[in-house]
Scaffold this active site. Structure first.
Site, mmCIF file in Angstrom:
data_model
loop_
_atom_site.group_PDB
_atom_site.id
_atom_site.type_symbol
_atom_site.label_atom_id
_atom_site.label_comp_id
_atom_site.label_asym_id
_atom_site.label_seq_id
_atom_site.Cartn_x
_atom_site.Cartn_y
_atom_site.Cartn_z
ATOM 1 C CB CYS A 49 0.371 -1.653 0.444
ATOM 2 S SG CYS A 49 1.779 -0.265 0.163
ATOM 3 C CB CYS A 94 -0.343 1.878 -1.132
ATOM 4 S SG CYS A 94 0.702 1.005 -2.389
#
Length: 356
Positions: free
Chosen positions: A73, A70
């Protein structure tokens, strides 16, 4: 000459020993420096798994759900590490959950977007929807902004039985996904073969579970004795006949009520017709009385003309006038006609109130 020269071997040994000592000291110094630098580089974010996630039920925690692939993230990793380093000052513990490795925890918290942040205070969980920046996270804890956020209660709480079942489903799906990757990536099996395998496995598992349920129902099912079953059939028939009789009685009562209503309506119609007939008779009588009065007046006029030619004296005219006044039939009293008219009007208003 040979005895005067010194032996070079002790000198070489001393040199070698000195080199070994220097190397060992350098190695020890490097290890000490590495150990001194290790605490500074070590991450203070505690990884959370399905085995230790209950630690967040005590104290104050901030959790981050992420995935290695991600990008969002990865952008918040440095901010999260800085926030964890200040955890001692803020008196809060900081943890992270890899949803790829721990799908059960992602199902327990019902994580649908990444990254996802949660605040926990003595077992009460709240969703943090702000940015993953250190300043915002610090203000969220210091100013206790989490108090204005609605907590996850009831079946939404990660500690509830419902979310425990959700965690089990997510764990099974994660294992199936890992098995799919193992079949397609590691073993090199085509993707459609993996899908066929899972379809067949699902059908077999469903049939097996159905067989288990049938066996359990047979074990707990207690059949009734024969004499009970024999008596039950006549009872059912008797109940059916009773129900049919009750339905017939209800229909008969409805029919009787309808007949009574029809009779009442016929009686009302007849009474209305009689009232209308009486009104017609009264009107006819009034018309006849008026005709009789008109005829009497005409007869009086004719009698007055037949008594003599004009030119007679006034006495004769007075006598004729007196005779004519005596001979004129008396007109019915106006009081009687008014009473009859009032009665007719009352009947008509009564008929209008009843309706057509």
């Amino acid at each position: 000459m040979a005895g005067g020269r010194g032996d070079p071997r002790p000198t070489a040994l001393w040199a070698a020993w000195f080199a070994v000592v220097v190397a060992a000291a350098a190695a020890n110094l490097g290890q000490a420096e590495a150990e001194a630098e290790a605490p500074a580089d070590r991450s203070l974010v505690q990884p959370m798994t399905a085995s230790n996630w209950t630690l967040v039920m005590e104290g104050e925690w901030m959790l981050k759900f992420y995935a290695p692939w991600c990008p969002s993230c990865q952008q918040t990793d440095s901010e999260w590490e800085t926030f964890a380093k200040n955890g001692d000052v803020l008196q809060i513990s900081v943890g992270k959950v890899d949803v790829i490795q721990e799908p059960g925890l992602s199902g327990r918290f019902f994580v649908t977007t990444l990254p996802a942040f949660f605040h926990a205070k003595d077992g009460v969980f709240r969703r943090y929807r702000g940015p993953g920046i250190f300043e915002d996270l610090q203000n969220y804890i210091v100013e206790k902004k989490w108090q204005s956020v609605e907590p996850l209660t009831g079946w939404k709480s990660p500690a509830s039985l419902t979310m425990s079942g959700m965690a089990g489903l997510f764990s099974i799906s994660g294992k199936i996904w890992h098995l799919h990757n193992y079949l397609t990536v590691t073993l090199g099996i085509p993707v459609w073969c993996s899908y066929v395998f899972f379809v067949v496995a699902t059908l077999i598992f469903g049939l097996f579970m159905g067989l288990v349920l049938v066996i359990i129902s047979e074990c707990f099912y207690v059949p009734l004795p024969r004499h009970f079953s024999g008596h039950s059939e006549p009872n059912e028939r008797a109940e059916e006949t009773r129900g049919a009789e009750q339905l017939q009685d209800a229909e008969e009562e409805k029919d009787d009520s309808n007949e009574d209503e029809n009779k009442d309506s016929l009686v009302d119609d007849e009474e209305e017709k009689e009232d209308l007939g009486d009104e017609d008779e009264v009107e006819e009588e009034e018309d006849e009385e008026e005709d009789n009065l008109a005829a009497g007046e005409e007869e009086e006029k004719n009698d007055a003309n037949d008594q003599g030619p004009p030119g007679e004296d006034s006495t004769a005219e007075g006598e004729v006038g007196a005779k004519t006044e005596v001979g004129v039939p008396e007109r019915p009293g106006s009081a009687d006609t008014e009473v009859a008219g009032d009665s007719v009007r009352q009947r008509k208003s009564h008929q209008a109130d009843k309706g057509p």
